[in-house]
Design an enzyme around this catalytic site. Structure first.
Site, mmCIF file in Angstrom:
data_model
loop_
_atom_site.group_PDB
_atom_site.id
_atom_site.type_symbol
_atom_site.label_atom_id
_atom_site.label_comp_id
_atom_site.label_asym_id
_atom_site.label_seq_id
_atom_site.Cartn_x
_atom_site.Cartn_y
_atom_site.Cartn_z
ATOM 1 N N ASN A 1 22.400 0.102 3.653
ATOM 2 C CA ASN A 1 23.273 -0.577 2.841
ATOM 3 C C ASN A 1 23.996 0.209 1.566
ATOM 4 O O ASN A 1 24.990 0.135 1.326
ATOM 5 C CB ASN A 1 22.675 -1.722 2.175
ATOM 6 C CG ASN A 1 22.450 -3.154 2.998
ATOM 7 O OD1 ASN A 1 23.260 -2.989 4.000
ATOM 8 N ND2 ASN A 1 21.560 -3.942 2.978
ATOM 9 N N ASP B 1 21.164 9.369 9.675
ATOM 10 C CA ASP B 1 20.069 8.267 9.779
ATOM 11 C C ASP B 1 19.371 8.486 10.930
ATOM 12 O O ASP B 1 19.737 9.220 11.875
ATOM 13 C CB ASP B 1 21.039 6.975 9.709
ATOM 14 C CG ASP B 1 20.042 5.721 9.213
ATOM 15 O OD1 ASP B 1 20.307 5.379 8.136
ATOM 16 O OD2 ASP B 1 18.961 5.640 10.162
ATOM 17 N N ARG C 1 10.424 -2.944 0.870
ATOM 18 C CA ARG C 1 9.071 -3.537 0.754
ATOM 19 C C ARG C 1 9.065 -4.759 1.867
ATOM 20 O O ARG C 1 9.964 -5.605 1.871
ATOM 21 C CB ARG C 1 8.332 -3.977 -0.319
ATOM 22 C CG ARG C 1 6.939 -4.015 -0.350
ATOM 23 C CD ARG C 1 6.116 -3.897 -1.581
ATOM 24 N NE ARG C 1 6.497 -4.955 -2.618
ATOM 25 C CZ ARG C 1 5.744 -5.146 -3.493
ATOM 26 N NH1 ARG C 1 4.803 -4.465 -3.901
ATOM 27 N NH2 ARG C 1 6.065 -6.073 -4.249
ATOM 28 N N ARG D 1 2.484 -1.839 -2.585
ATOM 29 C CA ARG D 1 3.326 -0.872 -3.339
ATOM 30 C C ARG D 1 3.164 0.383 -2.804
ATOM 31 O O ARG D 1 3.723 1.436 -2.593
ATOM 32 C CB ARG D 1 3.267 -0.920 -4.798
ATOM 33 C CG ARG D 1 4.252 -1.723 -5.351
ATOM 34 C CD ARG D 1 3.876 -1.924 -6.754
ATOM 35 N NE ARG D 1 4.659 -3.074 -7.260
ATOM 36 C CZ ARG D 1 5.798 -3.284 -7.430
ATOM 37 N NH1 ARG D 1 6.634 -2.138 -7.223
ATOM 38 N NH2 ARG D 1 6.579 -4.482 -7.984
ATOM 39 N N HIS E 1 13.589 3.688 -14.446
ATOM 40 C CA HIS E 1 14.367 2.638 -13.782
ATOM 41 C C HIS E 1 13.791 1.120 -13.748
ATOM 42 O O HIS E 1 12.538 1.163 -13.230
ATOM 43 C CB HIS E 1 14.803 3.141 -12.328
ATOM 44 C CG HIS E 1 15.613 2.253 -11.463
ATOM 45 N ND1 HIS E 1 16.919 1.803 -12.242
ATOM 46 C CD2 HIS E 1 15.887 2.096 -10.414
ATOM 47 C CE1 HIS E 1 17.716 1.101 -11.505
ATOM 48 N NE2 HIS E 1 17.269 1.092 -10.166
ATOM 49 N N VAL F 1 18.458 8.478 -4.731
ATOM 50 C CA VAL F 1 18.388 6.884 -4.970
ATOM 51 C C VAL F 1 17.217 6.147 -4.559
ATOM 52 O O VAL F 1 16.905 4.982 -4.981
ATOM 53 C CB VAL F 1 19.922 6.307 -4.194
ATOM 54 C CG1 VAL F 1 19.873 4.969 -4.387
ATOM 55 C CG2 VAL F 1 20.948 7.329 -4.575
ATOM 56 N N ARG G 1 25.462 -2.646 -15.308
ATOM 57 C CA ARG G 1 24.860 -3.755 -15.312
ATOM 58 C C ARG G 1 24.965 -4.601 -16.786
ATOM 59 O O ARG G 1 25.423 -5.417 -17.130
ATOM 60 C CB ARG G 1 23.676 -3.892 -14.857
ATOM 61 C CG ARG G 1 23.434 -4.136 -13.183
ATOM 62 C CD ARG G 1 22.080 -4.248 -12.606
ATOM 63 N NE ARG G 1 22.068 -3.909 -11.208
ATOM 64 C CZ ARG G 1 21.165 -3.509 -10.515
ATOM 65 N NH1 ARG G 1 19.920 -3.047 -11.144
ATOM 66 N NH2 ARG G 1 20.963 -3.671 -9.231
ATOM 67 N N GLY H 1 20.429 8.298 5.112
ATOM 68 C CA GLY H 1 20.359 6.952 5.199
ATOM 69 C C GLY H 1 21.749 6.345 5.198
ATOM 70 O O GLY H 1 22.402 6.060 4.116
ATOM 71 N N ASN I 1 13.838 4.608 -4.093
ATOM 72 C CA ASN I 1 12.687 4.217 -4.773
ATOM 73 C C ASN I 1 11.414 4.390 -4.372
ATOM 74 O O ASN I 1 11.173 4.345 -3.127
ATOM 75 C CB ASN I 1 13.120 2.650 -5.074
ATOM 76 C CG ASN I 1 14.156 2.484 -6.288
ATOM 77 O OD1 ASN I 1 14.203 3.020 -7.298
ATOM 78 N ND2 ASN I 1 14.902 1.388 -6.022
HETATM 79 N N1 APR Z 1 15.990 10.008 7.765
HETATM 80 C C1 APR Z 1 17.181 9.303 7.571
HETATM 81 N N2 APR Z 1 17.333 7.975 7.426
HETATM 82 C C2 APR Z 1 16.184 7.296 7.406
HETATM 83 C C3 APR Z 1 15.004 7.851 7.481
HETATM 84 C C4 APR Z 1 14.788 9.226 7.647
HETATM 85 N N3 APR Z 1 13.749 9.881 7.795
HETATM 86 N N4 APR Z 1 13.971 6.910 7.355
HETATM 87 C C5 APR Z 1 14.636 5.589 7.145
HETATM 88 N N5 APR Z 1 16.176 5.937 7.301
HETATM 89 C C6 APR Z 1 17.243 4.982 6.957
HETATM 90 C C7 APR Z 1 17.055 3.560 7.738
HETATM 91 O O1 APR Z 1 17.116 3.642 9.116
HETATM 92 C C8 APR Z 1 18.097 2.745 7.006
HETATM 93 O O2 APR Z 1 19.238 2.740 7.579
HETATM 94 O O3 APR Z 1 17.377 4.529 5.649
HETATM 95 C C9 APR Z 1 18.263 3.565 5.450
HETATM 96 C C10 APR Z 1 18.055 2.727 4.256
HETATM 97 O O4 APR Z 1 18.762 1.600 4.257
HETATM 98 P P1 APR Z 1 18.550 -0.104 3.973
HETATM 99 O O5 APR Z 1 17.120 -0.309 4.767
HETATM 100 O O6 APR Z 1 19.690 -0.630 4.150
HETATM 101 O O7 APR Z 1 18.176 0.160 2.501
HETATM 102 P P2 APR Z 1 19.206 0.214 1.258
HETATM 103 O O8 APR Z 1 19.274 -0.973 0.655
HETATM 104 O O9 APR Z 1 20.329 1.152 1.632
HETATM 105 O O10 APR Z 1 18.100 0.987 0.020
HETATM 106 C C11 APR Z 1 17.819 2.368 0.276
HETATM 107 O O11 APR Z 1 17.629 2.654 -2.104
HETATM 108 O O12 APR Z 1 18.067 1.508 -3.848
HETATM 109 C C12 APR Z 1 16.941 2.098 -3.145
HETATM 110 O O13 APR Z 1 15.195 0.860 -3.320
HETATM 111 C C13 APR Z 1 16.259 1.260 -2.310
HETATM 112 O O14 APR Z 1 14.734 2.693 -1.479
HETATM 113 C C14 APR Z 1 15.716 1.984 -1.206
HETATM 114 C C15 APR Z 1 17.054 2.741 -0.688
#
Ligand code: APR
Length: 312
Positions: free
Chosen positions: A11, A32, A81, A87, A174, A117, A150, A8, A119
Site C-alpha cells: 500500500n 517485492d 502486526r 511487538r 514517530h 518508511v 496531519r 515493497g 516501522n
Molecule cells: N523484499 C521486498 N518486499 C517485501 C519483503 C522483502 N524482503 N518482505 C515483504 N515485502 C513486501 C510485501 O510483500 C508487501 O507487498 O512489502 C509489502 C508491504 O506492503 P503492505 O503489507 O501493504 O504494508 P504497507 O501498508 O505498505 O506498510 C509498509 O510502511 O508505514 C509502514 O508500518 C508500515 O512497516 C509498514 C510499511
C-alpha cells in the site's frame, strides 16, 4: 532522468510510486517478494500515463538487481502486526526484511540515498545504516513530514482555511512521542497561538499524535498509506531535484540536540546528497523535555534490537 526504486509494492510503496509518477519526478522501479505483484502494479501505472499525462518508465521486479544505479531507494517492505503476534515478533521480522533489502541496496545501488518508511521507523533506520554501511547523510527516516501534514490538515480544518497555508514542524520519534513545535506552526505566516486557544491547539496535537491509530481503528487490518506514500514522495522529490527543502526527518544524531547514536526526528535540509544539513534551533525547556522522552523511547527500541540483532 533520475532513478528511484521502491522496495515493497504494498500500500505505501504503490502510493509513493503513484505520487512520484504523477509529477514525473523520476524513472521508477518497484521490487517485492510477491511474484507478479510489482509487475502488475507497474503495468497498471503505465496504462494510466496517457490519462494522467506523465511519461516516466515504471517497472516491477522480484529481483533486487533491478534497483541497480538508483539515486534514491524507498524502503517500505515489511509486515504489519497480525493478531496473536507481539511487538517483538514484528520487530524481528521487519529487521530481517530490512537486512535483506539493505544488503541488496549496498550491492546494487551503492550511491543511493535511502528513505526508510518501514516501522518501527527509528529502529529500522538503524539497521539500514549498519547493513548498508552508507554515510550517515544517506539514511533518512520518513516521519516528520507525515506527522506535520496531519497536524497541518487538522489546523486547516479547525480554522476553515486552505491546508497549504499551514506550516508546521514536528520533531521527535514517530508516533506517540512526537514533538510538534507549536510556536513555529503558522497560518500564512501568523503563529497559530494568534488564531487558536491553547486548549484547541492541545486537542489538535493530541489528534495528530494518534493520527495513525485513528486510521488503523477504521481499517482494522492494515495502516495508513495515502499520506505516508505522499510524504515519502515529497522527500524523494526534494532529494532528486536537490531542493534543499527544510523538513523534519529521522536521522542519525551525533550530539545534535544532546543525543548521540540514535535516529530521531529533527529539522534537516534535504538535497541531492540526502541530509545536506541538520538544523539546530533553540528549544524551550518543555520542548527539550518532550524530545528527551522521545529519544528515551527510541533508545528502548534499539536496546530491544540489540537483544537479537547482529550486523552482517
Ligand atoms: N523484499 C521486498 N518486499 C517485501 C519483503 C522483502 N524482503 N518482505 C515483504 N515485502 C513486501 C510485501 O510483500 C508487501 O507487498 O512489502 C509489502 C508491504 O506492503 P503492505 O503489507 O501493504 O504494508 P504497507 O501498508 O505498505 O506498510 C509498509 O510502511 O508505514 C509502514 O508500518 C508500515 O512497516 C509498514 C510499511
Amino acid at each position: 532522468m533520475s532513478k528511484v526504486s521502491v522496495i515493497g509494492a504494498g500500500n505505501v510503496g504503490a502510493t509513493a510510486v503513484y505520487y512520484i509518477a504523477e509529477k514525473s519526478i523520476a524513472e521508477v522501479v518497484m521490487v517485492d517478494v510477491v511474484e507478479g505483484l510489482p509487475q502488475s502494479k507497474a503495468l497498471d501505472f503505465l496504462h494510466t500515463a496517457p490519462l494522467r499525462r506523465y511519461n516516466v518508465q515504471i517497472t516491477g521486479s522480484n529481483d533486487y538487481s533491478a534497483i541497480a544505479g538508483s539515486d534514491v531507494v524507498v524502503l517500505t517492505a515489511g509486515i504489519a502486526r497480525k493478531p496473536g503476534m507481539d511487538r517483538m515478533d514484528l520487530l524481528k521480522t521487519n529487521v530481517n526484511i530490512a537486512k535483506t533489502a539493505s544488503q541488496a541496496i549496498a550491492r546494487y545501488a551503492p550511491n543511493a540515498a535511502v528513505v526508510v518508511v518501514t516501522n518501527p521507523l527509528d529502529v529500522i533506520s538503524m539497521v539500514v545504516l549498519r547493513e548498508t554501511g552508507f554515510a550517515l547523510k544517506k539514511v533518512i527516516g520518513m516521519a516528520g513530514v507525515l506527522d506535520a501534514t496531519r497536524f497541518r490538515y487538522f489546523i486547516a480544518e479547525e480554522l476553515g482555511v486552505w491546508p497549504g497555508d499551514i506550516e508546521a514542524m514536528v520533531m521527535g520519534g514517530h508516533g506517540d512521542t512526537m514533538v510538534p513545535l507549536t510556536r513555529y506552526t503558522s497560518v500564512g505566516g501568523f503563529p497559530i497561538a494568534e488564531l487558536l486557544d491553547a486548549a484547541t491547539i492541545e486537542r489538535l496535537v493530541d489528534r495528530t499524535r494518534k493520527g495513525g491509530g485513528e486510521i488503523v481503528n477504521y481499517l482494522k487490518a492494515g495502516s495508513a498509506y495515502y499520506a505516508p506514500g505522499a510524504s515519502a514522495a515529497k522527500m524523494v522529490e526534494a532529494i532528486v531535484k536537490d531542493e534543499r527543502q527544510l523538513v523534519a526527518a529521522s536521522v542519525y544524531l551525533r550530539g545534535q540536540y544532546g543525543h548521540e547514536g540514535i535516529f530521531l526526528g529533527v529539522p534537516v535540509l534535504l538535497g541531492k546528497n540526502g541530509v545536506e544539513e541538520i538544523i539546530e534551533i533553540e528549544l524551550t525547556e518543555e520542548e527539550r523535555r518532550a524530545l528527551d522522552a522521545s529519544a528515551k523511547a527510541v533508545k528502548e527500541g534499539v536496546e530491544q534490537l540489540e537483544t537479537f540483532y547482529k550486523p552482517g
